[in-house]
Design a protein around this motif. Structure first.
Motif, PDB file in Angstrom:
ATOM      1  N   MET A   1       0.814  -1.201   0.000  1.00 18.54           N
ATOM      2  CA  MET A   1       0.000   0.000   0.000  1.00 18.54           C
ATOM      3  C   MET A   1       0.852   1.257   0.000  1.00 18.54           C
ATOM      4  O   MET A   1       0.499   2.262  -0.623  1.00 18.54           O
ATOM      5  CB  MET A   1      -0.935  -0.010   1.216  1.00 18.54           C
ATOM      6  N   THR A   2       1.998   1.212   0.692  1.00 14.60           N
ATOM      7  CA  THR A   2       2.871   2.385   0.753  1.00 14.60           C
ATOM      8  C   THR A   2       3.346   2.783  -0.630  1.00 14.60           C
ATOM      9  O   THR A   2       3.297   3.963  -1.009  1.00 14.60           O
ATOM     10  CB  THR A   2       4.075   2.122   1.670  1.00 14.60           C
ATOM     11  N   TYR A   3       3.835   1.803  -1.394  1.00 18.32           N
ATOM     12  CA  TYR A   3       4.322   2.118  -2.741  1.00 18.32           C
ATOM     13  C   TYR A   3       3.174   2.503  -3.665  1.00 18.32           C
ATOM     14  O   TYR A   3       3.322   3.379  -4.516  1.00 18.32           O
ATOM     15  CB  TYR A   3       5.087   0.936  -3.333  1.00 18.32           C
ATOM     16  N   LEU A   4       2.026   1.861  -3.503  1.00 18.76           N
ATOM     17  CA  LEU A   4       0.879   2.190  -4.352  1.00 18.76           C
ATOM     18  C   LEU A   4       0.445   3.641  -4.138  1.00 18.76           C
ATOM     19  O   LEU A   4       0.180   4.366  -5.096  1.00 18.76           O
ATOM     20  CB  LEU A   4      -0.287   1.243  -4.052  1.00 18.76           C
ATOM     21  N   LEU A   5       0.406   4.089  -2.887  1.00 21.46           N
ATOM     22  CA  LEU A   5       0.054   5.469  -2.605  1.00 21.46           C
ATOM     23  C   LEU A   5       1.112   6.430  -3.146  1.00 21.46           C
ATOM     24  O   LEU A   5       0.795   7.498  -3.659  1.00 21.46           O
ATOM     25  CB  LEU A   5      -0.111   5.676  -1.094  1.00 21.46           C
ATOM     26  N   HIS A   6       2.380   6.027  -3.019  1.00 18.86           N
ATOM     27  CA  HIS A   6       3.459   6.854  -3.564  1.00 18.86           C
ATOM     28  C   HIS A   6       3.299   6.978  -5.078  1.00 18.86           C
ATOM     29  O   HIS A   6       3.498   8.058  -5.642  1.00 18.86           O
ATOM     30  CB  HIS A   6       4.814   6.226  -3.223  1.00 18.86           C
TER      31      HIS A   6
ATOM     32  N   ILE B   1      -0.048  12.439   1.548  1.00 25.85           N
ATOM     33  CA  ILE B   1       0.501  11.192   2.101  1.00 25.85           C
ATOM     34  C   ILE B   1       1.859  11.335   2.770  1.00 25.85           C
ATOM     35  O   ILE B   1       2.246  10.463   3.550  1.00 25.85           O
ATOM     36  CB  ILE B   1       0.611  10.101   1.002  1.00 25.85           C
ATOM     37  N   GLU B   2       2.639  12.361   2.462  1.00 28.90           N
ATOM     38  CA  GLU B   2       4.011  12.406   2.946  1.00 28.90           C
ATOM     39  C   GLU B   2       4.325  13.732   3.620  1.00 28.90           C
ATOM     40  O   GLU B   2       3.675  14.743   3.375  1.00 28.90           O
ATOM     41  CB  GLU B   2       5.004  12.186   1.794  1.00 28.90           C
ATOM     42  N   GLY B   3       5.386  13.709   4.435  1.00 28.08           N
ATOM     43  CA  GLY B   3       5.893  14.936   5.023  1.00 28.08           C
ATOM     44  C   GLY B   3       5.149  15.361   6.273  1.00 28.08           C
ATOM     45  O   GLY B   3       3.962  15.093   6.438  1.00 28.08           O
ATOM     46  N   SER B   4       5.874  16.040   7.139  1.00 25.39           N
ATOM     47  CA  SER B   4       5.274  16.541   8.376  1.00 25.39           C
ATOM     48  C   SER B   4       5.112  18.057   8.363  1.00 25.39           C
ATOM     49  O   SER B   4       4.406  18.613   9.196  1.00 25.39           O
ATOM     50  CB  SER B   4       6.150  16.141   9.569  1.00 25.39           C
ATOM     51  N   ALA B   5       5.778  18.732   7.413  1.00 23.07           N
ATOM     52  CA  ALA B   5       5.703  20.188   7.335  1.00 23.07           C
ATOM     53  C   ALA B   5       4.358  20.618   6.757  1.00 23.07           C
ATOM     54  O   ALA B   5       3.790  19.933   5.908  1.00 23.07           O
ATOM     55  CB  ALA B   5       6.843  20.730   6.468  1.00 23.07           C
ATOM     56  N   PRO B   6       3.824  21.759   7.206  1.00 18.16           N
ATOM     57  CA  PRO B   6       2.550  22.247   6.658  1.00 18.16           C
ATOM     58  C   PRO B   6       2.626  22.527   5.159  1.00 18.16           C
ATOM     59  O   PRO B   6       1.644  22.345   4.449  1.00 18.16           O
ATOM     60  CB  PRO B   6       2.300  23.540   7.444  1.00 18.16           C
ATOM     61  N   VAL B   7       3.797  22.978   4.687  1.00 18.16           N
ATOM     62  CA  VAL B   7       3.994  23.286   3.274  1.00 18.16           C
ATOM     63  C   VAL B   7       5.272  22.602   2.795  1.00 18.16           C
ATOM     64  O   VAL B   7       6.280  22.574   3.521  1.00 18.16           O
ATOM     65  CB  VAL B   7       4.095  24.809   3.025  1.00 18.16           C
TER      66      VAL B   7
END
Length: 266
Positions: A66-71, A224-230
């Motif tokens: 699922m991780t790669y599919l979402l990527h 799906i990725e990252g923790s920063a707001p932007v």
């Protein structure tokens, strides 16, 4: 700079017409299809299936999930939107040149109409990404607001490029073929099916200079990725908008210089 403001003014003044013609074009395109506008979802899903089998199950040799599919879909869906917008927008004025030359019709509006058509398609595919993201607990609702920034940035860059290309396509026929080949190459040098953080230094450098990679990263950060707001650093945003505004300035100048003489080059 005056030409840029005139171009943008045309878009705002004709926003109602842009919306109505974009919806009309989509209804006309699928009027003879049994599944109608549902093809806006089916076609991207078929492409996801193919790329998932090739790059996920084939080249990655078992690195699926699922991780790669979402990527994959969070890169492929915005790329399809970008490439379709550029291909259709670059040919928008040429395809409707008779309408532009016979009526008092602002030709730059055709670029916004083509963008609106592809944007409606993007909304369908983005709904899939949002659903999968929420089901798998990847992002919170607050991050989805970055999608609005993505839309603004994507429109600005795509519109600027199409201002240049839509005129050059009429002046020099080979331009459209060049664009198609550049987009094919862009598919592989943009982090769609590969991860920029684990790529080779050369690919990382190319991605840092690729404004489309910035848009893909922004889309992924929203869902799906990252923790920063932007997504990205301040320098990334300054670089992107510098290129976009430069292209917008060049495109506006070229468009206004030739818009009344395009029929002479046919």
């Amino acid at each position: 700079m005056k030409e840029v403001w005139l171009i943008l003014k045309e878009q705002f003044e004709n926003m109602h017409m842009i919306r109505k013609l974009a919806i009309y074009n989509m209804k006309t395109e699928y009027s003879n299809h049994y599944l109608g506008m549902f093809w806006n979802i089916l076609q991207p899903l078929f492409q996801v299936l193919i790329y998932y089998v090739v790059f996920g199950m084939g080249m990655r040799q078992g690195g699926t999930g699922m991780t790669y599919l979402l990527h994959l879909i969070s890169g492929l869906f915005p790329w399809l939107f970008i490439s379709q917008s550029l291909n259709i927008g670059a040919n928008a004025i040429y395809a409707q040149l008779g309408l532009v030359t016979k009526m008092k019709f602002p030709s730059s509006v055709l670029l916004s109409i083509s963008f609106t058509n592809t944007f409606i398609n993007l909304l369908f595919t983005t709904a899939i990404v949002v659903a999968m993201s929420l089901i798998n607990g990847y992002r919170g609702y607050i991050h989805f607001f970055e999608f609005i920034y993505f839309i603004v940035a994507a429109f600005a860059l795509i519109f600027a490029i199409n201002l240049v290309m839509s005129t050059l396509v009429i002046l020099v026929r080979d331009t459209r073929l060049i664009l198609q080949n550049v987009l094919r190459m862009g598919f592989f040098v943009t982090p769609i099916f590969w991860n920029v953080h684990t790529a080779s230094p050369i690919l990382q450098k190319i991605a840092s200079l690729n404004p489309f990679a910035f848009l893909i990263g922004m889309y992924r950060n929203a869902f799906i990725e990252g923790s920063a707001p932007v997504y990205g650093h301040l320098g990334d945003h300054l670089y992107f908008w510098s290129i976009t505004l430069l292209l917008l300035f060049i495109g506006s100048h070229i468009h206004y210089r030739f818009k009344n003489r395009l029929i002479d080059f046919l």
